[in-house]
Every structure is written in C-alpha cells, then in structure tokens.
Design a protein around this motif. Structure first.
Motif, PDB file in Angstrom:
ATOM      1  N   TYR A   1       0.833  -1.198   0.000  1.00 28.30           N
ATOM      2  CA  TYR A   1       0.000   0.000   0.000  1.00 28.30           C
ATOM      3  C   TYR A   1       0.867   1.246   0.000  1.00 28.30           C
ATOM      4  CZ  TYR A   1      -3.071   3.697   1.393  1.00 28.30           C
ATOM      5  OH  TYR A   1      -3.732   4.886   1.424  1.00 28.30           O
ATOM      6  N   LEU A   2       1.928   1.230   0.800  1.00 26.53           N
ATOM      7  CA  LEU A   2       2.791   2.407   0.865  1.00 26.53           C
ATOM      8  C   LEU A   2       3.583   2.593  -0.422  1.00 26.53           C
ATOM      9  CD1 LEU A   2       4.054   2.319   4.543  1.00 26.53           C
ATOM     10  CD2 LEU A   2       2.235   3.664   3.555  1.00 26.53           C
ATOM     11  N   ASN A   3       3.607   1.568  -1.275  1.00 28.28           N
ATOM     12  CA  ASN A   3       4.223   1.707  -2.592  1.00 28.28           C
ATOM     13  C   ASN A   3       3.212   2.211  -3.613  1.00 28.28           C
ATOM     14  OD1 ASN A   3       5.226   0.114  -5.339  1.00 28.28           O
ATOM     15  ND2 ASN A   3       6.893   0.880  -4.061  1.00 28.28           N
TER      16      ASN A   3
ATOM     17  N   ILE B   1      -6.728   1.024  11.363  1.00 28.94           N
ATOM     18  CA  ILE B   1      -7.401   2.120  12.067  1.00 28.94           C
ATOM     19  C   ILE B   1      -7.044   3.440  11.414  1.00 28.94           C
ATOM     20  CG2 ILE B   1      -7.575   3.322  14.281  1.00 28.94           C
ATOM     21  CD1 ILE B   1      -6.991   0.608  15.607  1.00 28.94           C
ATOM     22  N   ALA B   2      -5.760   3.611  11.112  1.00 26.96           N
ATOM     23  CA  ALA B   2      -5.315   4.847  10.463  1.00 26.96           C
ATOM     24  C   ALA B   2      -5.998   5.032   9.124  1.00 26.96           C
ATOM     25  CB  ALA B   2      -3.803   4.823  10.295  1.00 26.96           C
ATOM     26  N   SER B   3      -6.105   3.946   8.368  1.00 24.82           N
ATOM     27  CA  SER B   3      -6.710   4.053   7.041  1.00 24.82           C
ATOM     28  C   SER B   3      -8.197   4.380   7.158  1.00 24.82           C
ATOM     29  CB  SER B   3      -6.502   2.748   6.291  1.00 24.82           C
ATOM     30  OG  SER B   3      -7.333   2.709   5.171  1.00 24.82           O
ATOM     31  N   LEU B   4      -8.863   3.780   8.132  1.00 26.29           N
ATOM     32  CA  LEU B   4     -10.288   4.087   8.322  1.00 26.29           C
ATOM     33  C   LEU B   4     -10.462   5.550   8.695  1.00 26.29           C
ATOM     34  CD1 LEU B   4     -11.500   0.868  10.131  1.00 26.29           C
ATOM     35  CD2 LEU B   4     -12.126   1.642   7.863  1.00 26.29           C
ATOM     36  N   LEU B   5      -9.570   6.076   9.524  1.00 28.49           N
ATOM     37  CA  LEU B   5      -9.599   7.514   9.814  1.00 28.49           C
ATOM     38  C   LEU B   5      -9.420   8.292   8.520  1.00 28.49           C
ATOM     39  CD1 LEU B   5      -7.439   7.923  13.031  1.00 28.49           C
ATOM     40  CD2 LEU B   5      -9.901   8.106  12.817  1.00 28.49           C
ATOM     41  N   GLY B   6      -8.496   7.814   7.693  1.00 28.96           N
ATOM     42  CA  GLY B   6      -8.163   8.528   6.455  1.00 28.96           C
ATOM     43  C   GLY B   6      -9.296   8.525   5.457  1.00 28.96           C
ATOM     44  N   GLN B   7     -10.148   7.519   5.496  1.00 29.14           N
ATOM     45  CA  GLN B   7     -11.270   7.538   4.552  1.00 29.14           C
ATOM     46  C   GLN B   7     -12.537   8.018   5.227  1.00 29.14           C
ATOM     47  OE1 GLN B   7     -11.041   3.305   3.531  1.00 29.14           O
ATOM     48  NE2 GLN B   7     -13.113   3.078   4.296  1.00 29.14           N
TER      49      GLN B   7
ATOM     50  N   ASP C   1      -2.869  12.055   2.211  1.00 23.71           N
ATOM     51  CA  ASP C   1      -3.054  12.076   3.657  1.00 23.71           C
ATOM     52  C   ASP C   1      -3.299  10.679   4.196  1.00 23.71           C
ATOM     53  OD1 ASP C   1      -2.621  14.718   4.084  1.00 23.71           O
ATOM     54  OD2 ASP C   1      -4.696  15.302   3.819  1.00 23.71           O
ATOM     55  N   ARG C   2      -4.020   9.892   3.406  1.00 18.14           N
ATOM     56  CA  ARG C   2      -4.298   8.532   3.868  1.00 18.14           C
ATOM     57  C   ARG C   2      -3.005   7.740   3.968  1.00 18.14           C
ATOM     58  NH1 ARG C   2      -8.367   4.839   0.680  1.00 18.14           N
ATOM     59  NH2 ARG C   2      -7.597   2.982   1.745  1.00 18.14           N
ATOM     60  N   GLN C   3      -2.135   7.925   3.002  1.00 16.30           N
ATOM     61  CA  GLN C   3      -0.861   7.221   3.041  1.00 16.30           C
ATOM     62  C   GLN C   3      -0.031   7.658   4.253  1.00 16.30           C
ATOM     63  OE1 GLN C   3       1.614   7.715  -0.491  1.00 16.30           O
ATOM     64  NE2 GLN C   3       1.583   5.521  -0.712  1.00 16.30           N
ATOM     65  N   ASP C   4      -0.042   8.959   4.520  1.00 14.47           N
ATOM     66  CA  ASP C   4       0.684   9.446   5.695  1.00 14.47           C
ATOM     67  C   ASP C   4       0.109   8.849   6.973  1.00 14.47           C
ATOM     68  OD1 ASP C   4       2.151  10.910   3.993  1.00 14.47           O
ATOM     69  OD2 ASP C   4       1.501  12.872   4.692  1.00 14.47           O
ATOM     70  N   LEU C   5      -1.217   8.800   7.028  1.00 14.34           N
ATOM     71  CA  LEU C   5      -1.849   8.253   8.223  1.00 14.34           C
ATOM     72  C   LEU C   5      -1.486   6.788   8.399  1.00 14.34           C
ATOM     73  CD1 LEU C   5      -5.374   9.889   8.109  1.00 14.34           C
ATOM     74  CD2 LEU C   5      -3.801   9.974  10.015  1.00 14.34           C
ATOM     75  N   VAL C   6      -1.512   6.040   7.303  1.00 16.78           N
ATOM     76  CA  VAL C   6      -1.181   4.616   7.401  1.00 16.78           C
ATOM     77  C   VAL C   6       0.269   4.445   7.848  1.00 16.78           C
ATOM     78  CG1 VAL C   6      -0.852   2.521   6.046  1.00 16.78           C
ATOM     79  CG2 VAL C   6      -2.941   3.843   5.792  1.00 16.78           C
ATOM     80  N   THR C   7       1.158   5.299   7.339  1.00 16.14           N
ATOM     81  CA  THR C   7       2.555   5.226   7.764  1.00 16.14           C
ATOM     82  C   THR C   7       2.661   5.428   9.271  1.00 16.14           C
ATOM     83  OG1 THR C   7       3.176   6.178   5.644  1.00 16.14           O
ATOM     84  CG2 THR C   7       4.853   6.153   7.346  1.00 16.14           C
TER      85      THR C   7
END
Lengths: 645, 645
Positions: free
Chosen positions: A25-27, A70-76, A97-103
C-alpha cells in the motif's frame, strides 16, 4: 481453529502478518479489503486466538496491520458501511493524507508491540515505506511518542496487578541485566560466526518459507484451509507436550532467588514430571509464552540452566514451527518467532564457546536474535534500535551492529528479504526503487503498446461511456482539437473516477458550443474526494437515457492540466526514476517529432514491471549480461547520470 | 588567536561549524573550497586550539565537517594539488558517489563526536540530507558501525590511562545513573514547562544569533576579524575568572566518595579561593571542560550541590557566550554549548520545583538539554537517540520525546531551525523540499527568461567558444535541424564541462558532413569524470587557432539524450517537485504548440528561488494570502494533487 475460521470465512485479507500488504500500500498499490473494517475486527480477534492457542506465531506484524487499518479508516472518514463516520475526517479523504496516516499507524503498531517508539519509526522508514519526507518523520515520531506515553501510563496503572500479564515487565520487555558488558578481541570470532550463521539460516528460512507458502497455496485452493490449520495446530501441540519427555531432569541450581521448580507462569524452571527440586529445561522453554522464553534466554547468570541438546532440539522445533505456522489462513506474525529462534542458536553458540569467551550466554542470545533478524528481514538500523529498546543495553550496541551487518551481507548473497519475497508471492505490482539494468537499453516508446484512448476537451457522453465500458484504464489524456485550438494540443489528463462523478451528476450540456456555466458552484472538492477502499463506483451503476448519451461534457475544468510528461525517446530507466520518485500513477508520453498526435501513449505502473518489459523484449532475458553493449552503455549511462546532480 | 589566524588567512571556509555547508552540499550546492584539503587541515587544528582555549564552542559540528572533508577528498580521488591521490579512487569521481560518501562521512563525524552511532545516522538523515534512499541508510549505518567498533577498541586500549582524557568515560559519555526512574502524573507539568521554555529560549537563541552574525559580518568585512576574536576570548576569560567571585563558598557535603574540594580535573567541587572543606559551586561549573560540566549537571544525587543563583548566573553566561562565540572566524560547534545551556536551565527548573517533583535534578538537566536542542535545532528522533546514547537511560525516553515535541512545536511558531537560518544567511541557493504556495499560480513559462543559448548537433567551434565565453550557463540544449532531421527537434542536453573537455582535446573535424570516427576509442569515461572541487577549467585556459575556430564538433555522442523535460504550461509547483525530488541541475522547457522552436527555455535551481520568482512577479508578494483565488486555486490544486498517488 477459531482464528482460521473467522479469517477464512469473514475476511481472508486478515491472514498473515499484514506487513507485505502495508508495504505494498505504501508503494501505491491499493489492494481491495486490506484496510476494511471487517479485516480490522477479524485481525484483532484472530491474533488473540492464534497467539493464545500456543501456535508459534508473533503478534507484532498483526498489531502493525491493526493500527494501519485504524489509520486508514480515519483517512477515509470512518466506515460508512458500519455507520462509523465523522464529518471532520473528510479533510483526510485523499490518497496522500491517507498514506501518511497509514505510515504513522504502522509506526504506532510496532512501537506498541515492542514498546520501542524509536524502533517503530525506524522499522517503517527502513522496511516499509517507499517515500519518506522529514514532515512525515516528525508526524510518525509524534505518533510513537503518544504511544510511549500512553503505554507508560497503562503500565503505571497496571503495576498493582490489575491487568493480568500486561505491564509486568515494565517498559523494557527483555531487560538484559549483565552489568559489566566487557568484550575483547577474543570475543570477535564467535560474533562473526554468529553473523555468518544468521545470514545462512536467515536466507534458508526465507527460501523454505517461500516453498512452504507455495505448497500451502495449492492446499488452500483445494478448500482444505481449516484442515491445514488443524494439522499444524496438532503438530505444535505434539511438539510442546511430546518433546520435553526427551530431555532429562536437572537438579535445581542452589542459591537462586527464583522458585525452583516454578509452579507459576513465567518461571525459568518448569517441573514437568520431574522429581521435587528438579526441573526439565526443555519444558521451561516450551511451557512459557514466547515473550517469557525470550526473557529466560536473554537473562544473565543462567549459563548452566540449559542443556546443550535441549537447546538444539528447541532450536530445530522453533525454526520449523515458525515456518509452517506462518502460511496458515489466520493472522500471524513473524517477528517473535524469528527473535526466539535467533536467541536459541545464539545461546547455543555461547555454550559451544564455553570458557573461550568471556561473554555471558544471555548476551549471545541477544546477538543471535540480531543476526537472525538481519538474515531474514534484512533490516539494519531498525534492528539495532528495536533490540536496544527491548533490552536496554547500550554497551552491546557495537556488537549488535557488527553482527547485523555481517548477517545481512551474507544473506543478501542468496535471496531477497522476507517482506520483498512475500510481496512478490502475493503478486503485488511492487515498483522497485531502481530500474533493472537492461531498461537502460530501452526507450519509453519500446514499452508503450496498445491503442491509446483519447478524449476531446468537449466530449460526447456516449463516447465517454463507451470508452469507460470497454477499457479498464484509470486515466485518459484530454486533447484539444480545432476549432478550440489551432492545432491538436495536449490539454491534460482526466481520471476515470472523476469522469464517473461527472456522469453521475449528469453535468451535461446540449451542444459543443454552449455557454460556460460556473462549475465551482455545482461542484465542491468533496465530490471528487477519494472514496473508501471498499466502495468502488463502476460505469455500469450509472444509467443514462439515449438523449443524454447524445449530449456532451466540457472536461476542461476537471482535467489536470499539468500532468508529468516524457518524450518518447526518453530512456526507460530515467522514466522509471521519474515515475517512482514522484509516486505517479500515470505518465504521459509525448512525441519527439511534431508531425504526429500530441500524445503517443500513457505509462502506468504495469509498464515498468520487469516481467512485462521482458515479455515485450525477450532478447533482453539472455542479453542481460552481454558484454557487447558494455562499454557503450557505460558511457551512455555515465552521460545520463550526469544530468542528475 | 591561533584558531582565528589560521582560519582567516589560510582557509576562511573552515570558519563556523561546517554543518550549514555540508547541508547545502547535500542539497546540490557545490560551494568552492568547503571540502578542500586546506580546509580540512585548518579545521582540525583550528578546533583543537579553539576548544582548548576555553572558548564556549563545541566540537561536534567541526568533527562532522572534518569527516565530510575526508569523505569528499576520497570521492574526488584525493588531492592532486598536494600529491595525495590514489588510482582506484577514480571510480568515485562523480557527483552521486561523492554525495553518498559525504553523507556517510557526516554520519561518522557525529557518531564519533557523541559516541552515538545510531544518533549520527539519524541526525544526518533528519537535519542534513536532502535525498535519502535505503541503500544509503545501509551504507551510513556500516560507516557508523565501524566508528563504534574502532572507538570501542581505542577506549579499551586507553583504559590504562595512556591517552590522557580520552576514553575515561567509557563508551557512554554522560551516564545517567539514577537507577529508579519513576515518574508520575505530577511530573508532567514541569516537563511541559521545560518544553515550552525550551521552545521560547531556542527560538530567541536563533533570533539573537542571526542578529549577532549579521553584526559580525559587518565587523569582519572591515578587517577586524582577529580583534573580534580577541575581544570574545577576553570576555570569556573574564567571565570564567571573574564570575565565581560572586558565588559564596559552600561547605563540602558529607558522606561522598568524591574528593572535596577536588584538585584534579573533572571533580564536581572546585576549591577556588575557598577555605578547606569548602568549595565554590560556580567555579565547579566554569573550571571544567564542557563535557565534564555536562556530566556534573547530569549526575544523580547531587541535588544540593549547586546554589540556585550560581545556576542562574551560569545559565545566562552560557547562553550568551554560546551566541557570541559562534560567529568568530574560527572553527566552532553549536552542539555542546546548546546541550550545556539546556542542562543548566533544566536543573534550575528542577531546583524550583523542589519537593513538588519526584524526579532527580540530573534528569531535569537531561530534559533541559533535550528541550533546548529541540528548540534550536528542531530535530526530533535524532535528539532522542543521541541523548539516549549519551546517557544510556532508556526509561527517560517517553519524557524526552514529550519535551522535544513540545519545544519544537513552540519554537516552530516563531522562526526556522538554526541550520536553515545559517544556510540562508550564507546565501546558498538552498532548494526547499516544498514549493512556495504562490508558485501554484504560475506556470513554468512565467519564470523562464532571457535569451536561450542553443547548440546544433554539429556545431562550429567558434560558436561554442563564443557561447561559453559570453554566458555562464552550465548546460546547453542541443538541437538537430535540417538536413540532419526533417524538422528541428530537441536532441538533448550537453554540459559546459564536457564541452570544455572536447575543446581541450581538440576533437574537431573539418566539415559538417565528415565521416564519423569512433569516439569510444578517443575518449574514456575518465576524461569526463568529475574534477576535484578546487580545480575548475575555464574557457579562457584553452587556446585555439583561427583555423580550429572554423572547424566543427559533432556533439551527438556527448549529449545526454534523455534530459527531463516539462511542457511550458506546467504548474511551477509541479516543476519544482520534479526538479527537487529528482535532484536535477537542468530542466528543459518544451513548447506546448508545435509551431515553435523545439525548446523554449531551461530551468535551473535559481529559477525556483522565492526571491527570484517574487522579483519577476511582484504582485504575488501582496497577493500571497489573498482570498480571491482561494476557492479556485484549491480546486485546481486538488486536481493537480490527484495526479500524484
């Protein structure tokens, strides 16, 4: 069985450690379901049941996946399906932003699993992330600082014993208490041996795991998923209860503060059918949680607590159980088994060295863990920091660094890291940082194939629908032709998802030359915001009348007018660099000569995949190492390199 | 005076800490002399003399510069001027390898200065480097691992006291021995206060330093460089010998193992004109090396050793001496003064808290250092790791993280980090990671100015010489025109340095249509290798006859045929991203419409500098925050962003 059943029937994406998925995902690979709410719930319950069943699996990887979810759910913006949404979260509804949150989420997961806030950041930086910037470092650091403070508060709160096993060890999980870590030149050879051994065992671990996973895939495809889990579970139980019979009872050491034999939970001396004042050392290793076994192996002053053959037996069991347990259709991590296996053979080396080395066997166990982590996962700085934070023993750092460097170097000679291998095995189109060497011999036009679908600046609805229905592309070049412009020019790039929004909102007009309407009144940026990973609109959901099909859309206000472009004669290597470094999804190819159409192709991630390129140009397969082109290509490469820096 | 004199008259580039220069170099700015052999020698001797003169300067920055110099000299194949060359080093003679070497060198410098191998890597990663890739992480880590092992061996060797002060402290420089670091909710308020205070003091430190440096520049320009150094040196001596008279003598504490008053070097209790069995606490702070003072401030169980007013006096002195000492024309570092000043006010807060906090004053000193480092240098992860490696106290980590986060956040509200400020002050055209917001309103063609110098694929020598003499550009587009091609097309980009090589080697031919010769026989890649930073060929060194001026050169084999290009309508923000992320030096601008020349401009680093852009478009200065464009530009930006990810 519970873990396997809920994973198999509710959320298959929750199987495994989740680290390869997060890495993909981060790629930039947005695989379906990997961050859905369902996956999150199954992952949490699955890992609890899997670990508590004594399966030889870790919990760090699944914890990372959980926090990333959890981060991704926040991001979406929450999960709309389960009515868990929050309005202010909509500002994060974009890929970046979603990628940053997942990181940050991934960092928090590792930080919580090992109580290692800095190690968590570095692990994600070194092993998972494809892009990194200092703003992200700072955010990730903030996340793990919060993790550390919250953990510290919980541990403080639980000190009175209200929370079961949690918090008993304090903030340091495996404190290495050998006060006087003094090592000399004579200790260097065993450390180097450990490094080499770690490299060899690590690369063979990856190799065997690869084979086992391929085998499991066949078995799972035939529907024997639960059966396989049951078999592995039974084998594990057999090992746990059967193997300690092979070890002989040992008399309790005198002059220790610990109870021996211990009846409680985490003691080092398990009775297991022995006479009073005797203990079974193999049972001491098997009948503990993985964490406690690691703690026992790391502890100082226990040089005579374990028998050589017990350790060998435990090492072999741990090595292979770790491999066969990973591929099950259940959440399972790799970290803890790897640390445990490494600690075992590290201690074994310490025993074999005997009096030749002044180092404590507990320290050898730490170095063994480091070497096996370096050999399987090929991390460097992050292993050192995580081990430092796990053991709180800074004086060991130079030795840990040395052993990790050696094991990584040795293992890199044989195969790639375990996460790269898993990403490849799962078939993700992972975009490597560097182009393959043979790509320098190709130009961009060598890989551009297929008919290009082009839209006009003002396009008929019917055409758009037809193109969207007949192709699967996600981006389309927009061209302005006379009479709008003097000659055909490239106006920009429009995304499929945005076209779908336009079609859905029926933003049509009757003729090409209609007056402009103010699009900013009709649309807000929310309309074009990134949707949750589960909801995907398709063209078939949109119903249009024949009359509407004859109308047209002005695409100009919705087109990205600054797409990145390359000239068709650009070297494929340099196009790869551009594509990868800037994290693009589409790269337009423009012609060199002016007599042709203003755009000749569009490059996507798949056009840079080695399999695809080699499929188009099979002669490169054999010619990869040909010396014929060597001198020339060196000089050409040299000139290309000079453009950078 | 020696430090100032050798710096002023031999190598002015050796002044200061060298970190801004290294930061600028890693951003792609190759300032002259910063890595020359002369600078290296002066830096080494200068910092030894400056530190031993009791000037309030650190040694970490100059050590980083020293190691970076050595790395750079390796990268350019030694110093030809001083006959220190090595043939196999020629493989590194290119910008990319040299940059990697300098990065690793910088890591080694910090690792050696603080005996912090991981902290060194992270410091460079966080504060200095502009590009980072995992291969580099691994190399930097290897470098610092070697540093750690060598340091460890030297310390082992010096344990018998053969090496003076070196190695006395072991691998941990400032061991914080407070065994039982337990902190509770009640300790949080003073920690937060420390963070806020660190932010305020740090940003004001940067502000005052900026003003002082501007003042010094004026003074130095008038030739008073040595006088200034003498003044600061005298002021420092006055403070050192005068201020302790203001502190009263204190009776020696009872029941301590340390000698009191201590006659030796690093004792905590200096006699300084006191009666027997008494000591002067301010003298204890002043009459030590900085390292020992920090060690004293960090040490546990010394809560009553210092008087409140002595600490305040020392804090003020240290704060201002640190500022006035930095700008001298002599090697000087910032790290140690900052750590020391921070430790002082940290301890002061601890004293003021008194019995309200359970934390030891030594721990408050550590947190004070962290807050001041965070406030001035704005590092996050690296401060934590460096402090962790300096103090070997992992339990303090959550508090250190918290305090750094707060101080950085507070300080970021006021101004930028000290290194950014110094880079700006030195006038380096530093390319920031992110484009300025107003650049989104401009296209590439808005900043392309001036007549473009274009070369033909086969160009007359006279033309080339003329262009090289009349312009200062470092890259020229090469165009093929009829009869070589059907219509004018862009062939590529050629560098000034390569043209100079061709002119020097007199690679000429008589007419445009001559036969091709095999250039690979006449040139090797060595000929085009990057030269040392000191040697710069100029066009005026090359003498050509009139006949030769009439001949021509076939530029095709020497041209980079894959330069990166952008269309003239590309948003300046996106061009900035491309330029910065790929680390380019030249970016060609091609026209949108086909009726014009195949290349319309060339972008270099200077075209992205905010001063330049605002100079061309003054209306943006006022309009930066105008709300008029807000909604529209948001939507446009949104569409542009969507192209990425």
């Amino acid at each position: 069985m519970i873990a396997s059943a809920i994973t198999a029937y509710i959320a298959p994406a929750a199987a495994g450690s989740g680290i390869p998925e997060v890495k993909a995902y981060l790629n930039g690979i947005d695989a379906p379901e990997i961050f859905s709410f369902k996956t999150l719930v199954v992952k949490i319950f699955g890992i609890i049941t899997a670990v508590s069943s004594s399966l030889h699996v870790g919990k760090a990887g699944p914890m990372l996946h959980t926090t990333a979810c959890i981060a991704s759910l926040l991001g979406q913006g929450g999960s709309r399906k389960y009515r868990l949404t929050c309005k202010w979260l909509r500002y994060f509804k974009n890929d970046k932003d979603r990628q940053d949150l997942v990181t940050c989420g991934a960092c928090a997961g590792i930080a919580a699993a090992f109580r290692a806030p800095i190690g968590g950041v570095l692990f994600v930086l070194e092993s998972l992330s494809s892009w990194w910037r200092s703003a992200l470092l700072w955010r990730a650091f903030f996340t793990t600082a919060v993790v550390a403070v919250v953990l510290r508060a919980f541990i403080d709160f639980c000190r009175s014993g209200k929370c079961g096993l949690f918090g008993k060890g304090g903030l340091i999980m495996f404190e290495v208490t050998a006060d006087n870590v003094s090592y000399h030149l004579v200790d260097l050879p065993p450390v180097i041996v450990l490094g080499v051994l770690g490299g060899i065992l690590g690369s063979s671990h990856n190799f065997i795991l690869d084979k086992i996973l391929r085998l499991y895939t066949h078995v799972n495809e035939k529907g024997y998923r639960l059966l396989l889990a049951a078999c592995v579970s039974i084998i594990t139980s057999c090992c746990l209860f059967g193997l300690p019979w092979l070890a002989s009872c040992r008399p309790c050491p005198t002059g220790i503060t610990e109870a021996c034999p211990s009846i409680g939970r985490s003691g080092n001396f398990k009775k297991f059918q022995c006479a009073p004042d005797h203990y079974n050392d193999l049972a001491s290793l098997f009948f503990n949680t993985n964490d406690d076994t690691i703690r026992n192996l790391y502890s100082a002053g226990t040089d005579s607590a374990f028998n050589k053959y017990s350790i060998i037996l435990f090492f072999v069991t741990s090595y292979f159980l770790g491999i066969v347990s990973y591929g099950l259709v259940a959440p399972s991590g790799l970290f803890v088994p790897v640390i445990l296996t490494g600690a075992t053979y590290g201690r074994l080396i310490g025993m074999l060295m005997g009096s030749h080395s002044t180092l404590d066997h507990g320290l050898f166990a730490v170095l063994g863990s480091a070497s096996f982590l370096g050999g399987t996962m090929r991390m460097t700085v992050s292993v050192c920091v995580i081990l430092l934070e796990l053991t709180n023993n800074l004086l060991l750092l130079p030795l840990v660094m040395l052993v990790v460097l050696i094991s990584k170097t040795v293992a890199d000679c044989f195969n790639s890291s375990i996460y790269d291998m898993l990403v490849k095995l799962k078939g993700f189109p992972f975009l490597q940082r560097y182009a393959q060497p043979y790509m320098g011999q190709l130009t961009v036009s060598d890989v551009v194939t297929g008919p290009l679908q082009i839209l006009n600046g003002v396009e008929k609805v019917g055409n758009i629908v037809h193109i969207l229905k007949t192709t699967g592309h996600n981006g389309f070049p927009v061209i302005d032709e006379p009479p709008i412009s003097d000659c055909p020019i490239l106006y920009g790039l429009i995304l499929r998802s945005h076209l779908l929004v336009l079609l859905k909102k029926k933003f049509f007009r009757h003729s090409i030359s209609s007056d402009e309407v103010n699009v900013f009144e009709q649309f807000s940026s929310d309309d074009f915001a990134k949707r949750g990973s589960v909801i995907r609109d398709t063209i078939n959901d949109i119903l249009l009348t024949d009359e509407e099909m004859e109308m047209s859309i002005d695409l100009h206000p919705f087109t990205n007018t600054s797409p990145y472009t390359v000239v068709e004669t650009m070297s494929l290597t340099k196009a790869h660099t551009l594509f990868r470094e800037l994290g693009l999804r589409h790269l337009l190819v423009i012609p060199k000569s002016h007599s042709r159409a203003p755009v000749v192709g569009i490059l996507t991630r798949h056009d840079f995949m080695p399999e695809y390129v080699l499929g188009l140009h099979p002669f490169l397969v054999g010619g990869r190492n040909k010396l014929l082109h060597f001198r020339k290509s060196t000089l050409i490469k040299f000139f290309s390199d000079l453009c950078r820096f």
